[in-house]
Design an enzyme around this catalytic site. Structure first.
Site, short mmCIF file in Angstrom:
data_model
loop_
_atom_site.label_atom_id
_atom_site.label_comp_id
_atom_site.label_asym_id
_atom_site.label_seq_id
_atom_site.Cartn_x
_atom_site.Cartn_y
_atom_site.Cartn_z
N ARG A 98 0.83 -1.21 0.00
CA ARG A 98 0.00 0.00 0.00
C ARG A 98 0.86 1.26 0.00
O ARG A 98 0.46 2.31 -0.49
CB ARG A 98 -0.97 0.01 1.20
CG ARG A 98 -1.82 1.28 1.29
CD ARG A 98 -3.07 1.12 2.15
NE ARG A 98 -2.79 0.49 3.42
CZ ARG A 98 -2.17 1.07 4.46
NH1 ARG A 98 -1.77 2.33 4.38
NH2 ARG A 98 -1.96 0.41 5.58
N ASP A 115 -5.96 18.89 -15.81
CA ASP A 115 -6.39 17.55 -16.23
C ASP A 115 -6.05 17.45 -17.72
O ASP A 115 -6.69 18.07 -18.55
CB ASP A 115 -7.89 17.36 -15.97
CG ASP A 115 -8.37 15.95 -16.33
OD1 ASP A 115 -7.77 15.32 -17.22
OD2 ASP A 115 -9.37 15.50 -15.74
N LYS A 124 -7.63 6.20 -20.17
CA LYS A 124 -7.88 6.65 -21.54
C LYS A 124 -6.63 6.41 -22.39
O LYS A 124 -6.25 5.28 -22.58
CB LYS A 124 -8.32 8.12 -21.51
CG LYS A 124 -9.38 8.43 -20.41
CD LYS A 124 -10.70 7.76 -20.64
CE LYS A 124 -11.63 7.83 -19.42
NZ LYS A 124 -11.90 9.13 -18.88
N TYR A 174 -15.11 17.28 -16.25
CA TYR A 174 -15.46 15.85 -16.26
C TYR A 174 -16.49 15.59 -15.15
O TYR A 174 -16.32 16.08 -14.03
CB TYR A 174 -14.20 15.01 -16.05
CG TYR A 174 -14.49 13.55 -16.00
CD1 TYR A 174 -14.82 12.86 -17.15
CD2 TYR A 174 -14.48 12.87 -14.79
CE1 TYR A 174 -15.13 11.51 -17.11
CE2 TYR A 174 -14.78 11.52 -14.74
CZ TYR A 174 -15.10 10.85 -15.90
OH TYR A 174 -15.41 9.53 -15.85
C1 LIG Z 1 -12.28 9.60 -17.56
C2 LIG Z 1 -11.85 10.92 -17.07
C3 LIG Z 1 -11.59 11.15 -15.70
C4 LIG Z 1 -11.83 10.10 -14.64
O1 LIG Z 1 -10.97 9.01 -14.78
P1 LIG Z 1 -11.33 7.50 -14.30
O2 LIG Z 1 -10.12 6.75 -14.72
O3 LIG Z 1 -12.59 7.09 -14.99
O4 LIG Z 1 -11.50 7.57 -12.83
C5 LIG Z 1 -11.16 12.41 -15.32
N1 LIG Z 1 -10.98 13.39 -16.22
C6 LIG Z 1 -11.22 13.21 -17.52
C7 LIG Z 1 -11.01 14.34 -18.47
C8 LIG Z 1 -11.66 11.98 -18.00
O5 LIG Z 1 -11.92 11.81 -19.30
#
Ligand SMILES: *Cc1c(COP(=O)(O)O)cnc(C)c1O
Length: 422
Positions: free
Chosen positions: A76, A211, A236, A130
């Site tokens: 962890r 982000d 992604k 998001y």
């Molecule tokens: C998918 C996404 C997230 C969240 O990510 P997860 O891996 O689903 O927790 C945050 N910001 C953006 C821009 C995203 O496309």
């Protein structure tokens, strides 16, 4: 930047080489050419002194010396596969010197925000955001005592005003480009405004988070524009095959990442060994995948824009607003693989379009090698109010496409046959 002919020192290697060469030492895993998976939850100390030393360093009571081998404790806190994938992520993000991986993008975002912002402080953020991040702010952080101030993506004057007016500003959170209309927000300008705040508390200056899920790490480099922290849903593009949940945080200043990792130990949301290993295997191809997908998307966007069933195509190479063009040219190398189509005929046209597609699948998420299409108004953006939808530019006829790495001519033909049926 670096002299391409000088490869005598690791610091001069390019990202696509470093991702395959740095960090991982085959001698530590029986000589395997690629990293092994280390699933152990706990680690055997070589001596009681080594255990004492490991705890002293892990708790922050002392610092590891250069080259010192501090032993692992418990998964962890840290484990070899997290160290390996963090070593390989770092060179991919221009300007980064440290990384931390999490078991989802939301875990990365939640941990980073709560590491640096306390109740009574505030966060300025761009909208649309998001959905998960928006819920995090409204359903957890605001009841917790943090104040949130939304600013429409791309509105630089409002962003400057909010940064200057927010009481005890701690975080400026930018999501650029915004989902699903790809409106961009200038990173350098937000950084400059935050740095110029008068009477700044030297111990707690505001931090700029970006982000970077939509265009990073290949096409947009927030740290080079002065951002403090870059956040990812590695679910992604970084992982790229729609079969893994992961998140990451990167920074120029390793001390910021140390603080985030200390919080990660408390929350217990480090990315587990198997997922780290999978993500690590995907990193050497992220540039190849994103380049191919972006070229595909650009060709498709520029071909379908004049189709009679289409009102408008949202795609960075087709921007017309001078402010947006300026931001795009300043901070994006290529337009990326996300595009949105505004169809004539509203929701029935959008649903028929989705129904007629043969190659592209109707699913949320993005950044995979396969092409996905969704109708934001009834899915990802369905919790938004009418005013928020209007502000986000999400109408009945809007469909968002995450273009994959299939042959673009097959994709184009698929989109055209579905459009022709409307
Ligand atoms: C998918 C996404 C997230 C969240 O990510 P997860 O891996 O689903 O927790 C945050 N910001 C953006 C821009 C995203 O496309």
């Amino acid at each position: 930047m670096n002299d391409p002919k000088d490869t005598t020192h690791a610091a001069t290697l390019r990202a696509s080489t470093e991702v395959l060469t740095r960090g991982f030492d085959p001698r530590l895993s029986l000589g395997t050419a690629r990293p092994a998976v280390f699933r152990s939850s706990t680690y055997v100390f070589s001596s009681p002194e080594a255990a004492e030393r490991a705890f002293s360093v892990a708790s922050g009571r002392s610092r590891a010396a250069d080259g010192e081998n501090v032993e692992l404790i418990y998964a962890r806190l840290n484990h070899p596969n997290a160290q390996i994938v963090e070593d390989h992520l770092t060179p991919l993000e221009s300007g980064a010197r440290a990384a931390a991986v999490f078991n989802s993008g939301m875990a990365a975002i939640m941990t980073a925000i709560t590491t640096f912002a306390l109740p009574g402080e505030s966060i300025v953020y761009t909208v649309p955001l998001y959905g998960g991040t928006q819920h995090l702010i409204h359903q957890f952080l605001e009841p917790f005592g943090l104040r949130g101030f939304p600013v429409p993506a791309g509105d630089e004057a409002q962003l400057d005003g909010a940064i200057r007016a927010a009481p005890n500003l701690r975080i400026v959170f930018l999501e650029t480009p915004a989902n699903p209309t790809l409106l961009m927000t200038g990173i350098a300008r937000a950084v400059e405004t935050a740095r110029e705040l008068p009477h700044r508390d030297a111990d707690r200056p505001p931090l700029v988070f970006v982000d970077n899920t939509f265009l990073g790490p290949v096409f947009q480099h927030p740290l080079l524009h002065g951002a403090d922290l870059v956040l990812y849903s590695a679910t992604k593009y970084l992982s790229g095959f729609s079969d893994l949940l992961a998140g990451a945080v990167l920074a120029r200043d390793p001390a910021l990442i140390e603080q985030v990792k200390a919080r990660r130990v408390i929350f217990g949301n480090i990315l587990p060994p198997d997922e780290c290993w999978m993500l690590d295997g995907r990193l050497p191809t992220v540039t190849l995948r994103m380049n191919r997908a972006s070229k595909n998307a650009q060709r498709i966007a520029e071909h379908v824009r004049t189709h009679p069933s289409i009102e408008r195509v949202h795609y960075p190479s087709l921007f017309e607003d001078p402010g947006q063009i300026r931001i795009r040219d300043a901070q994006c190398d290529y337009p990326g693989a996300l595009l949105s189509l505004e169809l004539k005929g509203g929701k029935p046209a959008a649903f028929d379009f989705l129904r007629h597609l043969r190659i592209a699948r109707d699913a949320v998420s993005l950044g995979g090698v396969e092409t996905l299409v969704c109708h934001p108004k009834t899915t990802t953006h369905s919790p938004l109010s009418a005013a928020e939808l209007a502000q986000a530019g999400v109408g009945d006829g809007l469909v968002r496409i995450s273009v994959g790495i299939e042959d673009w001519r097959d994709l184009l033909r698929d989109f055209e046959q579905a459009l022709n049926k409307l």
